[in-house]
Design an enzyme around this catalytic site. Sequence first.
Site, PDB file in Angstrom:
ATOM      1  N   GLY A 229       0.864  -1.212   0.111  1.00 56.42           N
ATOM      2  CA  GLY A 229       0.180   0.032  -0.066  1.00 56.42           C
ATOM      3  C   GLY A 229       0.835   1.204  -0.105  1.00 56.42           C
ATOM      4  O   GLY A 229       2.061   1.381  -0.578  1.00 56.42           O
ATOM      5  N   SER A 230       0.466   2.301   0.786  1.00 55.14           N
ATOM      6  CA  SER A 230       1.152   3.536   0.422  1.00 55.14           C
ATOM      7  C   SER A 230       2.410   3.766   1.279  1.00 55.14           C
ATOM      8  O   SER A 230       2.980   4.779   1.234  1.00 55.14           O
ATOM      9  CB  SER A 230       0.162   4.796   1.073  1.00 55.14           C
ATOM     10  OG  SER A 230      -0.979   4.844   0.165  1.00 55.14           O
ATOM     11  N   THR A 231       2.670   2.659   2.147  1.00 54.00           N
ATOM     12  CA  THR A 231       4.078   2.817   2.715  1.00 54.00           C
ATOM     13  C   THR A 231       5.217   2.580   1.593  1.00 54.00           C
ATOM     14  O   THR A 231       6.285   3.117   1.689  1.00 54.00           O
ATOM     15  CB  THR A 231       4.252   1.575   3.657  1.00 54.00           C
ATOM     16  OG1 THR A 231       4.037   0.196   2.791  1.00 54.00           O
ATOM     17  CG2 THR A 231       3.385   1.577   4.942  1.00 54.00           C
TER      18      THR A 231
END
Length: 485
Positions: free
Chosen positions: A216-218
Amino acid sequence: MNTTTRRLAGIVMVMFLALLVSTTWIQFFRAEALNDDPRNARSLYAQFGTNRGPIVVGDETIASSTPVDDEWNYQREYAHPRLYAPLTGYYSLVSGSFGVEKAENDFLAGAADALWVDRLQNLLTGTDPQGSSVELTIDPEAQQAAWDALGDQRGAVVAIEPSTGRILAMVSKPTYDPNDLATHDTGAANEAYLDLLNDDDDPLISRASNWLYPPGSTFKLVTTAAALESGDYEPDTVIPAPVTYTLPGTSTSLPNYGGEACSSTNEQTLADALRISCNTAFAELGVDLGAEALSEQATDFGFGEAPNVPFATVASDYPDPDSLTPDRVALSAIGQGDVRVSPLQVAMTSAAIANGGEVMQPYSVERIRDPQLEVVSETRPSGLGDAISSSTAASLTDMMVSVVESGSGTSAQISGVTVAGKTGTAQTTSDVPPHAWFTGFAPADDPQVAVAVVVEQGGSMGSEATGGRVAAPIAKAVIEAVLNR
């Protein structure tokens, strides 16, 4: 001597020679293979009849061998078994060994080359051999905090000391009790092992180090690093941030979280895009950077390598750039598509940013002591190379601080401590809630711990979960435990 006698003597000599060669081959060249053969009962009795060394965390023994009145002499026992199972692994008559038990077997069994003096003394004095103690890097308070904060949710937590690579916490749920596998009741041990193998949740596999998830956005930390390293972008560079973004070559529209606009002007600075985790901005940025740049940056952070810590882990994966169409590049830039990571790798990425750009080799064994408590082996920190420049690391740190101070990661705030972080909400399939992520480090100006947390399928919040709401508070608890020790 007549012909018949000579022939008979020759046959007898050949038979003696064959017997000599066969005996030499079995006793010398085949000795190691025969000793290692699991069907060799004498080898099993030799292994399990040894006073195996302890595994230690802090000032507590978490794995030990207790004398028992049976043919095996010693029973392996685990304290806080479920808490430490992803690290200790198990030592079993039925299923062999795993984790630290396997990786440090020679020392634990007293058979390592470095212990030859002890073995010689045992031989001369007739003393029963005894294994060495293995001291782990784990901070018991951080480990317990991670366990408690994760609660009944499935997922994992990894904490690393950025400047050294020391693993301070490694928790995985669901987990298992290695005592069930270590029992000398082979029927019960085999039944327990088969139950674990057939469990749909795969509790034997550590979700912290040997399980891959969409990040995801990590992963936007990697994309941001690639942008800054290119020299074409600064934190204040203004980039497009539309309400929706049509994936190149398709009619598929990519929205932001909740369908919200990232900016009233459809553009914003790179720093603000990271702060609020704008999907459309990073998807378009990823296409502009290209798959090759993203792949190289991921590789620099450690993707594609499976570090031994000292037990084996799984390599995180950024797909082959040549296989990616522009729409898949866009998805990869926001940590979706075919990108897969372990929580260990995500923690290593944050730790590298905290460490001025240098990736350190992670490790979980601090030192090994012989039965006389003399240190015979000690792990020294070692770098794996610079993933980013120190200036890029400094810029990323400032941007991650903004994420926690006024962005998507405010739940990780700690009074009196500046925390740097990044949230993530990773979609899997449309019929299940997303995974919730948080990664970061603190204090931002003097990093002592870097953390990665993943909670599968939204945990207790289900489809309402975000990384900021579910994973960030868990990371906060672990950071506080480390800083308050």
